[in-house]
Design a protein around this motif. Structure first.
Motif, mmCIF file in Angstrom:
data_model
loop_
_atom_site.group_PDB
_atom_site.id
_atom_site.type_symbol
_atom_site.label_atom_id
_atom_site.label_comp_id
_atom_site.label_asym_id
_atom_site.label_seq_id
_atom_site.Cartn_x
_atom_site.Cartn_y
_atom_site.Cartn_z
ATOM 1 N N THR A 156 64.216 20.979 36.359
ATOM 2 C CA THR A 156 63.894 20.070 35.272
ATOM 3 C C THR A 156 62.593 20.456 34.581
ATOM 4 N N ALA A 197 67.822 19.219 33.784
ATOM 5 C CA ALA A 197 67.252 18.447 32.675
ATOM 6 C C ALA A 197 66.423 19.410 31.839
ATOM 7 N N GLN A 236 70.718 14.820 31.888
ATOM 8 C CA GLN A 236 70.160 14.509 30.574
ATOM 9 C C GLN A 236 70.973 13.383 29.949
ATOM 10 N N SER A 244 74.628 17.789 34.631
ATOM 11 C CA SER A 244 73.637 17.312 33.668
ATOM 12 C C SER A 244 72.898 16.095 34.206
#
Length: 544
Positions: free
Chosen positions: A473, A395, A431, A429
């Motif tokens: 992250t 992230a 995100q 991912s």
């Protein structure tokens, strides 16, 4: 000359406004004679020449008749479109009415007419700052103002803030120091300089100035809210939680947004035979971090013979009720105040540690406190069964609307540059809504798989994260989710981190499985990525 009738309760005020509005309409229709007639009629009630419109506008503002002030200033600005001061007054009235976005157009019109009008560039920069406007434009406006008015305290104060967001820390520190030098008693100057000092990691100076700003403006909750953040990030929970109560009036995100509740906030009163509502607040990360207090809160309430009902966010899915729901008497998610069950007291989640005590020595023992769905976790593990490489979730940015996201975000570009040549790792991912970023990272050489379209709630994400080997992250909700389920988590932090992560240390009392990678200098992610890349390479290729 007739007396000023700037009070909207004056019997002649409606007629005065009506005559002016008709003059505006006549002007818009090109009826010069009608415009003159209506203006003459208005003048019989109240003169509108020279400084009278300014006096009327400021009189209305002093009476806190903001809507009336805006309405009057708008009429004058339309009648006098070639007068910069008329548009400036309209922008100013709109700002005092907390309509900063609406103030931009009249300010820009005034700027086109008279760029050197005093305070205009400072006010326009302030309106831009409060509406998320272009930071470079703010800096240019303020620098221009200071060239013509080098003793403008407001311009120096605002420049300290704008330069900070423009990532120009030396200029932010210089402007902040100059503002305090010119106005050592000005609470906003003190506060903005303190914010710049935090980015410079000059923590003792920052807290001293913030404390002074609180003393100079005891009625301003924003100063106390900033002081709370300083206490908390330094691990002073005793003072920090108490000052944190100012968040409902003083923070940019929450100010004035506390929902009206039909019962008083719980301050620790006996709860025998009573029902306490605890409710989720702020961002998802705050909720994930502090829901660990629910069992401790429920234990105290139940010991007194009371009940606990908990209302949280629907985005959590079943994660919270599965993990912690057994501790409370009722659980719900969303629905608004009107949908809540009856209760005698209420408390927002982040006020719970204040009532319970600091509890800093119990934090590590609570982890893991969230449990992903076992079947969903098993399903992801089965899908990953053929993957022998280290499975790493990524992230690279927090919420784009968060005011500190420009400081916190690393960006996919840095991760792609750092991780593209690491063998032995498979990247995923974490995100949401970032398909374009993922595609760009793949094109840049980072082989990253994106399953986020399948993750509809934080419960889904928790199951997915539980099947990985590592999460890397920035400071965002994923960091708290991964930490709360006990996953190995590496958090990339800027020099002025969210208070959760404290200062200097590599570990976290909130999340024992977390390792913290900190910027050594403001805005400098290079050493962070170098260190993370080295550690990731060693973890992914233990014999390499």
């Amino acid at each position: 000359m007739p007396p000023m009738i700037s009070d909207p309760d004056h019997p002649a005020w409606p007629a005065f406004l009506t005559f002016l509005q008709r003059a505006v309409l006549a002007q818009q229709n090109g009826l010069a004679e009608a415009r003159a007639i209506w203006l003459e009629a208005a003048t019989l009630l109240q003169a509108v020449d020279h400084g009278t419109p300014e006096n009327i506008t400021f009189s209305l503002l002093e009476q806190r008749r903001h809507d009336d002030a805006v309405a009057f200033a708008a009429i004058i600005a339309q009648l006098r479109p070639d007068e910069a001061i008329a548009s400036f007054r309209l922008g100013y009235a709109l700002q005092l009415a907390n309509r900063h976005g609406d103030a931009l157009a009249p300010y820009r019109h005034a700027l086109a007419l008279d760029p050197l009008l005093p305070q205009l560039r400072t006010n326009l920069a302030g309106a831009l700052a409060l509406t998320g406007g272009d930071v470079a434009e703010q800096v240019a406006l303020l620098e221009g103002e200071l060239k013509s008015a080098p003793l403008d305290i407001n311009a120096w104060t605002n420049l300290a803030q704008a330069s900070r967001f423009a990532m120009d820390l030396p200029r932010a520190l210089e402007a902040g120091a100059r503002a305090v030098e010119l106005a050592p008693e000005n609470p906003l100057a003190l506060n903005n300089y303190a914010l710049a000092l935090k980015e410079a990691q000059r923590w003792d100076e920052a807290i001293q100035l913030t404390q002074t700003s609180c003393e100079r403006a005891p009625g301003d909750p924003s100063m106390r809210s900033n002081l709370a953040m300083l206490h908390l990030v330094r691990g002073d929970y005793l003072q920090g939680w108490a000052a944190h109560e100012a968040r409902w009036q003083g923070s940019r995100e929450l100010g004035g947004n506390r929902p009206a509740m039909p019962a008083p906030q719980w301050q620790g009163e006996p709860l025998a035979g009573k029902t306490l509502l605890v409710w989720g607040e702020q961002g998802m990360g705050d909720l994930l971090q502090c829901c660990r207090y629910i069992p401790l809160l429920a234990e105290r309430v139940h010991a007194q013979g009371g009940r606990v009902v908990w209302n949280s966010f629907p985005q959590m899915g079943a994660l919270l009720v599965r993990s912690l729901g057994s501790h409370v008497d009722d659980y719900s998610a969303g629905g608004g105040v009107e949908a809540l069950p009856r209760f005698d007291y209420e408390i927002p989640l982040l006020s719970v540690p204040l009532v319970l005590g600091t509890l800093d020595d119990t934090l590590a023992r609570t982890v893991p406190y969230l449990r992903p769905d076992a079947a969903a976790s098993a399903s992801w593990r089965a899908r990953f069964a053929g993957e022998k490489r280290l499975k790493v979730g990524l992230a690279w940015t927090g919420s784009l609307g968060h005011q500190r996201n420009p400081f916190r975000a690393v960006g996919w570009q840095r991760l792609a540059s750092a991780f593209a040549n690491i063998g032995g790792a498979a990247f995923y991912s974490l995100q949401p809504g970032a398909a374009a970023d993922v595609a760009a990272a793949q094109t840049a050489g980072l082989p990253m798989t994106d399953y986020t379209a399948e993750l509809k709630s934080f419960d889904d994400t928790a199951a997915f994260v539980s099947a990985l080997d590592l999460v890397i992250t920035v400071c965002t909700s994923v960091a708290h989710l991964s930490g709360a389920i006990g996953q190995r988590t590496w958090v990339l932090l800027d020099v002025n981190p969210h208070w959760t992560w404290l200062l200097e240390r590599r570990d976290s009392p909130w999340y024992p499985n977390a390792t913290l990678y900190r910027q050594p200098r403001f805005g400098d992610w290079t050493p962070v990525l170098e260190e993370v890349t080295r550690d990731l390479g060693a973890l992914a290729n233990p014999r390499g």
